[in-house]
Design an enzyme around this catalytic site. Structure first.
Site, PDB file in Angstrom:
ATOM      1  N   HIS A 165      24.280   6.103 -27.119  1.00 52.88           N
ATOM      2  CA  HIS A 165      24.384   4.747 -27.537  1.00 52.88           C
ATOM      3  C   HIS A 165      23.253   4.340 -28.255  1.00 52.88           C
ATOM      4  O   HIS A 165      23.170   3.256 -29.190  1.00 52.88           O
ATOM      5  CB  HIS A 165      24.656   3.663 -26.658  1.00 52.88           C
ATOM      6  CG  HIS A 165      26.118   3.563 -25.963  1.00 52.88           C
ATOM      7  ND1 HIS A 165      27.334   3.951 -26.700  1.00 52.88           N
ATOM      8  CD2 HIS A 165      26.379   3.787 -24.401  1.00 52.88           C
ATOM      9  CE1 HIS A 165      28.145   3.943 -25.520  1.00 52.88           C
ATOM     10  NE2 HIS A 165      27.773   3.859 -24.313  1.00 52.88           N
ATOM     11  N   ASP A 199      32.174  11.215 -23.089  1.00 47.17           N
ATOM     12  CA  ASP A 199      31.697  10.055 -22.448  1.00 47.17           C
ATOM     13  C   ASP A 199      33.082   8.976 -22.734  1.00 47.17           C
ATOM     14  O   ASP A 199      33.600   9.011 -23.614  1.00 47.17           O
ATOM     15  CB  ASP A 199      30.643   9.449 -22.498  1.00 47.17           C
ATOM     16  CG  ASP A 199      30.177   8.246 -21.910  1.00 47.17           C
ATOM     17  OD1 ASP A 199      29.256   8.430 -21.013  1.00 47.17           O
ATOM     18  OD2 ASP A 199      30.581   6.885 -22.218  1.00 47.17           O
ATOM     19  N   HIS A 201      32.844   5.952 -23.213  1.00 45.50           N
ATOM     20  CA  HIS A 201      32.561   5.139 -24.361  1.00 45.50           C
ATOM     21  C   HIS A 201      32.120   5.738 -25.471  1.00 45.50           C
ATOM     22  O   HIS A 201      31.558   6.815 -25.653  1.00 45.50           O
ATOM     23  CB  HIS A 201      31.333   4.230 -24.029  1.00 45.50           C
ATOM     24  CG  HIS A 201      31.364   3.450 -22.610  1.00 45.50           C
ATOM     25  ND1 HIS A 201      30.732   4.114 -21.345  1.00 45.50           N
ATOM     26  CD2 HIS A 201      31.829   2.319 -22.391  1.00 45.50           C
ATOM     27  CE1 HIS A 201      30.891   2.943 -20.521  1.00 45.50           C
ATOM     28  NE2 HIS A 201      31.503   2.131 -20.995  1.00 45.50           N
ATOM     29  N   ASP A 288      32.414   9.101 -16.810  1.00 45.89           N
ATOM     30  CA  ASP A 288      32.796   7.632 -16.767  1.00 45.89           C
ATOM     31  C   ASP A 288      34.465   7.819 -17.036  1.00 45.89           C
ATOM     32  O   ASP A 288      35.188   6.767 -17.002  1.00 45.89           O
ATOM     33  CB  ASP A 288      32.220   6.595 -17.151  1.00 45.89           C
ATOM     34  CG  ASP A 288      31.486   6.849 -18.573  1.00 45.89           C
ATOM     35  OD1 ASP A 288      31.745   8.065 -19.032  1.00 45.89           O
ATOM     36  OD2 ASP A 288      30.712   6.189 -19.073  1.00 45.89           O
TER      37      ASP A 288
HETATM   38  C1  SP5 Z   1      26.029   5.893 -21.143  1.00 47.21           C
HETATM   39  C2  SP5 Z   1      27.144   4.759 -20.997  1.00 47.21           C
HETATM   40  O1  SP5 Z   1      27.945   5.232 -20.410  1.00 47.21           O
HETATM   41  N1  SP5 Z   1      26.796   3.583 -21.312  1.00 47.21           N
HETATM   42  C3  SP5 Z   1      27.556   2.627 -20.943  1.00 47.21           C
HETATM   43  C4  SP5 Z   1      27.225   1.162 -21.231  1.00 47.21           C
HETATM   44  C5  SP5 Z   1      28.254   0.007 -20.851  1.00 47.21           C
HETATM   45  N2  SP5 Z   1      27.737  -1.402 -20.777  1.00 47.21           N
HETATM   46  C6  SP5 Z   1      28.565  -2.290 -21.327  1.00 47.21           C
HETATM   47  C7  SP5 Z   1      29.381  -2.656 -20.121  1.00 47.21           C
HETATM   48  C8  SP5 Z   1      30.449  -3.781 -20.371  1.00 47.21           C
HETATM   49  C9  SP5 Z   1      31.027  -3.926 -19.276  1.00 47.21           C
HETATM   50  N3  SP5 Z   1      32.001  -4.887 -19.250  1.00 47.21           N
HETATM   51  C10 SP5 Z   1      32.756  -4.801 -18.010  1.00 47.21           C
HETATM   52  C11 SP5 Z   1      33.221  -6.082 -17.613  1.00 47.21           C
HETATM   53  C12 SP5 Z   1      34.073  -5.810 -16.102  1.00 47.21           C
HETATM   54  N4  SP5 Z   1      34.339  -6.989 -15.609  1.00 47.21           N
HETATM   55 ZN    ZN Z   2      29.914   5.719 -20.935  1.00 48.07          ZN
END
Ligand code: SP5
Ligand code: ZN
Length: 345
Positions: A165, A199, A201, A288
């Site tokens: 990211h 990943d 994301h 993930d």
């Molecule tokens: C490297 C990597 O996997 N980074 C992931 C970062 C995600 N961060 C944002 C998470 C926002 C999550 N919102 C979740 C709502 C759950 N109720």
């Molecule tokens: Zn991720």
């Protein structure tokens, strides 16, 4: 297989992150993650765990903005040195003000202004050990890349903090330096490179860094950003511009995607890789996608992860496998081992 890992990762252990609604929660991206992977790989004599070599800062500055890199290096000490009577906590630097897109021409002098400029969300706090850990994480990625280039053998790196990211000039989503991009750019001295990001994301930082380049093909399979972080990048119509037109591809997947549907999409990405014929492959290996991940809504099983590894390894490209995300921490070691297994042969 050589697996690079640095104890410096443990210096980066931010206590918290801020979730939606302003909820302050324990940071999901913990040192324990690597401890579980070390325990799993340590049981298997095919893996040799090694400290990284030092490639210096030049390969990092080939990818990242020098002002951003300097900010990462100095921000925490500056944070401690200012406002000595401040009544807010100082265990982590995390801004609360961010520049609108059309107001990015001025970099303010004051630290919190620069922090908002260079940090893009509330999951990338900077603590005392963040910079040394991020630097060591990038060196692990470079070490794996160098091993792959020199030996034409697969290698892995337990990169922590993760990287995909991080953009050229910003931290976000637990990422500070884009390990995959740094390693991929370094490998371009030996020919075309491809980055495959699995990943959960979208690999938005990697997408941005290579968006105008044809010498690094970037592919990312991830949850649909219309519904999931990082929201603003990772769409299928984003395929590169200028010289890079046609050299990026996103494969968004719906929530609930199972092994069979995931593997079918993976085949599309593998077809692109076979056509591109890179000299080397970087695998941004976030775990993930696992069904039980607390941050993910894709439902890949451990057997599915093993199959993903087998399919990618079947390309027979010299591959550097780099850890990205994965927050089902107690399962992470066995999940990462399931992926690596096919590359260790
Ligand atoms: C490297 C990597 O996997 N980074 C992931 C970062 C995600 N961060 C944002 C998470 C926002 C999550 N919102 C979740 C709502 C759950 N109720
Ligand atoms: Zn991720």
């Amino acid at each position: 297989m050589k697996v690079y890992q640095s104890p410096s990762h443990a210096q980066h252990a931010p206590a918290y992150e801020i979730f939606d609604g302003g909820e302050k929660i324990p940071n999901f991206e913990t040192p324990q993650r690597v401890e579980y992977i070390l325990a799993a790989l340590g049981k298997d004599s095919r893996y040799s765990l090694l400290p990284p070599q030092d490639f210096g800062v030049e390969p990092i500055l080939a990818v990242h903005d020098p002002g951003y890199f300097h900010f990462l290096q100095t921000a925490y000490a500056e944070w401690l040195s200012i406002d000595l009577d401040a009544d807010y906590p100082k265990e982590a630097l995390l801004p609360a003000t961010f520049p609108p897109l059309n107001q990015r021409s001025q970099i303010p002098r004051t630290l919190l202004g620069r922090a908002g400029y260079y940090i893009s969300d509330l999951s990338a706090p900077i603590t005392t050990g963040t910079f040394p850990a991020a630097l060591a994480s990038a060196q692990c990625a470079l070490s794996a890349a160098a091993e792959v280039a020199a030996q034409k053998q697969n290698a892995a790196a337990l990169c922590r903090p993760p990287g995909h990211h991080a953009g050229r000039a910003n931290a976000s989503g637990y990422c500070y330096l884009n390990n995959a991009a740094i390693a991929a750019h370094w490998l371009t001295q030996y020919g075309k490179v491809a980055v495959l990001d699995i990943d959960y994301h979208a690999g938005n930082g990697t997408q941005e860094i290579f968006y105008e380049r044809a010498d690094v093909l970037t592919l990312s399979i991830h949850a649909d950003p219309a519904e999931e972080y990082p929201y603003y990048s990772g769409y299928p119509q984003q395929t590169g511009i200028n010289a890079g037109a046609g050299f990026h591809q996103n494969y968004p997947l719906p929530f609930g995607t199972d092994d069979a549907a995931y593997l079918a999409t993976l085949e599309q990405a593998l077809e692109r890789l076979r056509a591109y014929q890179p000299a080397h492959l970087i695998l941004s290996a976030g775990m993930d996608i696992y069904g039980a991940d607390p941050l993910g809504k894709i439902r890949v099983t451990r057997q599915g992860i093993a199959s993903i590894g087998e399919r990618i390894a079947s390309l027979r490209l010299p591959t550097a496998i780099l850890l990205e995300g994965g927050y089902a921490t107690a399962a992470l070691g066995e999940n990462f081992a399931a992926l690596l297994n096919a590359f260790a042969a």
